[in-house]
Design a protein around this motif. Structure first.
Motif, PDB file in Angstrom:
ATOM      1  N   GLY A   1       0.816  -1.212   0.000  1.00 35.09           N
ATOM      2  CA  GLY A   1       0.000   0.000   0.000  1.00 35.09           C
ATOM      3  C   GLY A   1       0.844   1.254   0.000  1.00 35.09           C
ATOM      4  O   GLY A   1       0.530   2.244  -0.687  1.00 35.09           O
ATOM      5  N   GLN A   2       1.931   1.246   0.760  1.00 36.75           N
ATOM      6  CA  GLN A   2       2.830   2.407   0.801  1.00 36.75           C
ATOM      7  C   GLN A   2       3.495   2.621  -0.552  1.00 36.75           C
ATOM      8  O   GLN A   2       3.717   3.754  -0.978  1.00 36.75           O
ATOM      9  CB  GLN A   2       3.863   2.198   1.906  1.00 36.75           C
TER      10      GLN A   2
ATOM     11  N   VAL B   1       0.778   4.318  -2.925  1.00 40.30           N
ATOM     12  CA  VAL B   1       0.566   5.759  -2.718  1.00 40.30           C
ATOM     13  C   VAL B   1       1.818   6.540  -3.121  1.00 40.30           C
ATOM     14  O   VAL B   1       1.712   7.680  -3.617  1.00 40.30           O
ATOM     15  CB  VAL B   1       0.164   6.071  -1.261  1.00 40.30           C
TER      16      VAL B   1
ATOM     17  N   GLY C   1       4.660   7.637   1.114  1.00 34.66           N
ATOM     18  CA  GLY C   1       4.851   6.343   1.766  1.00 34.66           C
ATOM     19  C   GLY C   1       5.055   6.493   3.263  1.00 34.66           C
ATOM     20  O   GLY C   1       4.542   5.691   4.057  1.00 34.66           O
TER      21      GLY C   1
ATOM     22  N   TRP D   1       1.791   7.100   4.935  1.00 34.71           N
ATOM     23  CA  TRP D   1       0.991   5.860   4.995  1.00 34.71           C
ATOM     24  C   TRP D   1       1.547   4.913   6.067  1.00 34.71           C
ATOM     25  O   TRP D   1       0.818   4.111   6.625  1.00 34.71           O
ATOM     26  CB  TRP D   1       0.973   5.187   3.626  1.00 34.71           C
TER      27      TRP D   1
ATOM     28  N   THR E   1      -1.693  -2.514   8.832  1.00 33.36           N
ATOM     29  CA  THR E   1      -1.001  -2.385   7.541  1.00 33.36           C
ATOM     30  C   THR E   1      -1.657  -3.236   6.458  1.00 33.36           C
ATOM     31  O   THR E   1      -1.722  -2.814   5.296  1.00 33.36           O
ATOM     32  CB  THR E   1       0.487  -2.772   7.679  1.00 33.36           C
TER      33      THR E   1
ATOM     34  N   MET F   1      -4.693  -1.320   5.356  1.00 32.73           N
ATOM     35  CA  MET F   1      -4.363  -0.095   4.629  1.00 32.73           C
ATOM     36  C   MET F   1      -3.873  -0.375   3.218  1.00 32.73           C
ATOM     37  O   MET F   1      -3.884   0.523   2.366  1.00 32.73           O
ATOM     38  CB  MET F   1      -3.338   0.709   5.416  1.00 32.73           C
ATOM     39  N   ASN F   2      -3.460  -1.594   2.946  1.00 33.73           N
ATOM     40  CA  ASN F   2      -3.141  -1.965   1.562  1.00 33.73           C
ATOM     41  C   ASN F   2      -4.370  -1.797   0.668  1.00 33.73           C
ATOM     42  O   ASN F   2      -4.292  -1.251  -0.432  1.00 33.73           O
ATOM     43  CB  ASN F   2      -2.655  -3.412   1.492  1.00 33.73           C
TER      44      ASN F   2
ATOM     45  N   ALA G   1      -5.301   1.882   0.258  1.00 35.25           N
ATOM     46  CA  ALA G   1      -4.406   2.530  -0.705  1.00 35.25           C
ATOM     47  C   ALA G   1      -4.807   2.176  -2.137  1.00 35.25           C
ATOM     48  O   ALA G   1      -4.852   3.048  -3.020  1.00 35.25           O
ATOM     49  CB  ALA G   1      -2.960   2.106  -0.444  1.00 35.25           C
TER      50      ALA G   1
ATOM     51  N   THR H   1      -6.342   5.269  -4.414  1.00 35.11           N
ATOM     52  CA  THR H   1      -5.540   5.731  -5.559  1.00 35.11           C
ATOM     53  C   THR H   1      -6.273   5.503  -6.876  1.00 35.11           C
ATOM     54  O   THR H   1      -6.203   6.347  -7.777  1.00 35.11           O
ATOM     55  CB  THR H   1      -4.174   5.019  -5.603  1.00 35.11           C
TER      56      THR H   1
ATOM     57  N   GLY I   1       8.045   3.177   5.635  1.00 33.46           N
ATOM     58  CA  GLY I   1       7.102   3.629   4.613  1.00 33.46           C
ATOM     59  C   GLY I   1       7.762   4.477   3.546  1.00 33.46           C
ATOM     60  O   GLY I   1       7.391   4.420   2.367  1.00 33.46           O
TER      61      GLY I   1
END
Length: 349
Positions: A83-84, A87, A118, A121, A140, A143-144, A147, A151, A245
């Motif tokens: 995810g980081q 983004v 990153g 995030w 985490t 959050m993937n 993201a 996006t 990140g």
């Protein structure tokens, strides 16, 4: 045999066992392992184009591996590198298509934007871990998905005219190089490989040679003892996730500014962030180890594309070999136990 030597030998044994079991699977599946591995080798080194593509693939792997390794070294498990990375990719491309600046300003600004995205995030799970004891693995992972879909929505709504991709980044924000194109027969190799190597050196220097790096490692080793010694455990957890990140965001910049030159709506994850976990594990969470592991994984990924063409071996078999290597690395305690048994037997004799 020293523990440092054992730590070096275990990943080598894991790779050997993965290839060995992969060979057995090839034989039982009716494929020739000699032809299969020859095709894999030719797919990596057979032509200068393949060499360039391998280096291109290795570049984000190094940075994703550094992101995971940095968190590991400081006692955290960052599963949100994917995810980081996404983004960071978007932030780099947004700067690349939105501004008209000289290259000496535009390119560093786009790369910096990716690192900041990153880092932000990574800041969220770090803050939740430090202040509310929420486990970083759960946050985490979730959050993937945030993201990925956020996006995609931004690209469709703001960065493109209802299409599935943005414009190409400006020439002044691109990592692509005519020099590498001519050198590697028009592969997508770009300047990002040097950024990745510099980042590996920065991670090593920061963790091994600075007071703050020692403090972060101490917190990862034992939070209670670190707190008793006067260290601010919460701030160090947040800082660790922010730095991790930032490395992941830079991996996204390598894709957005180098390999592709644009951001597109994704139907799923890129996989680079998740492969970074395997790279970090195989590399023993050390900077030089991550570089070597990224070379192996990048070579396997690119070389695998040649296996169906030259030897008729499906790509899935290479994925099986990679999975086996990860399995043996993850089960390294068994390899370590076996080595210790052999050492003890020699000692008794």
């Amino acid at each position: 045999m020293s523990s440092r030597l054992i730590n070096i030998i275990i990943p080598i044994i894991a790779v050997f066992l993965g290839i060995l079991v992969g060979t057995i699977i090839m034989i039982f599946s009716g494929y020739s392992p000699i032809e299969g591995y020859s095709a894999l080798w030719n797919g990596i080194f057979g032509e200068i184009y393949y060499v360039g593509e391998t280096i291109r693939q290795v570049t984000p792997y190094i940075l994703a591996g550094l992101a995971v390794a940095f968190a590991f070294r400081t006692g955290l498990f960052n599963i949100g590198v994917e995810g980081q990375l996404i983004v960071g990719w978007l932030a780099a491309v947004w700067v690349g298509v939105s501004f008209e600046l000289p290259k000496i300003i535009h390119l560093p600004l786009a790369i910096l934007a990716a690192a900041v995205a990153g880092a932000l995030w990574g800041f969220i799970p770090g803050l939740l871990k430090a202040k509310f004891k929420v486990h970083e693995v759960i946050v985490t992972i979730m959050m993937n998905y945030v993201a990925l879909h956020v996006t995609n929505a931004i690209i469709r709504t703001y960065l493109s005219e209802s299409s599935d991709r943005t414009e190409n980044v400006a020439e002044t924000a691109s990592l692509a190089s005519p020099f590498f194109e001519s050198l590697t027969d028009y592969s997508r190799m770009h300047w990002g490989i040097f950024i990745a190597i510099v980042c590996a050196f920065i991670m090593w220097f920061f963790l091994e040679k600075t007071t703050k790096g020692y403090e972060l490692r101490a917190v990862g080793f034992n939070q209670h003892a670190s707190q008793y010694a006067g260290m601010n455990v919460g701030n160090n957890i947040i800082l660790s996730m922010v730095i991790s990140g930032a490395f992941a965001g830079l991996a996204g910049a390598m894709e957005g500014l180098g390999t592709f030159g644009y951001a597109s709506i994704k139907g799923g994850f890129t996989g680079v962030g998740f492969d970074g976990i395997a790279v970090a594990l195989l590399g023993g969470n050390a900077a030089i180890g991550v570089i070597l592991a990224a070379l192996l994984f990048g070579g396997l990924k690119i070389g695998a594309l040649n296996m169906p063409l030259e030897a008729g071996v499906p790509n899935e078999l290479v994925d099986i070999i990679i999975a086996l290597i990860i399995f043996f690395v993850a089960s390294s305690y068994m390899i370590r136990w076996f080595i210790e048994r052999l050492r003890n037997k020699k000692g008794v004799k």
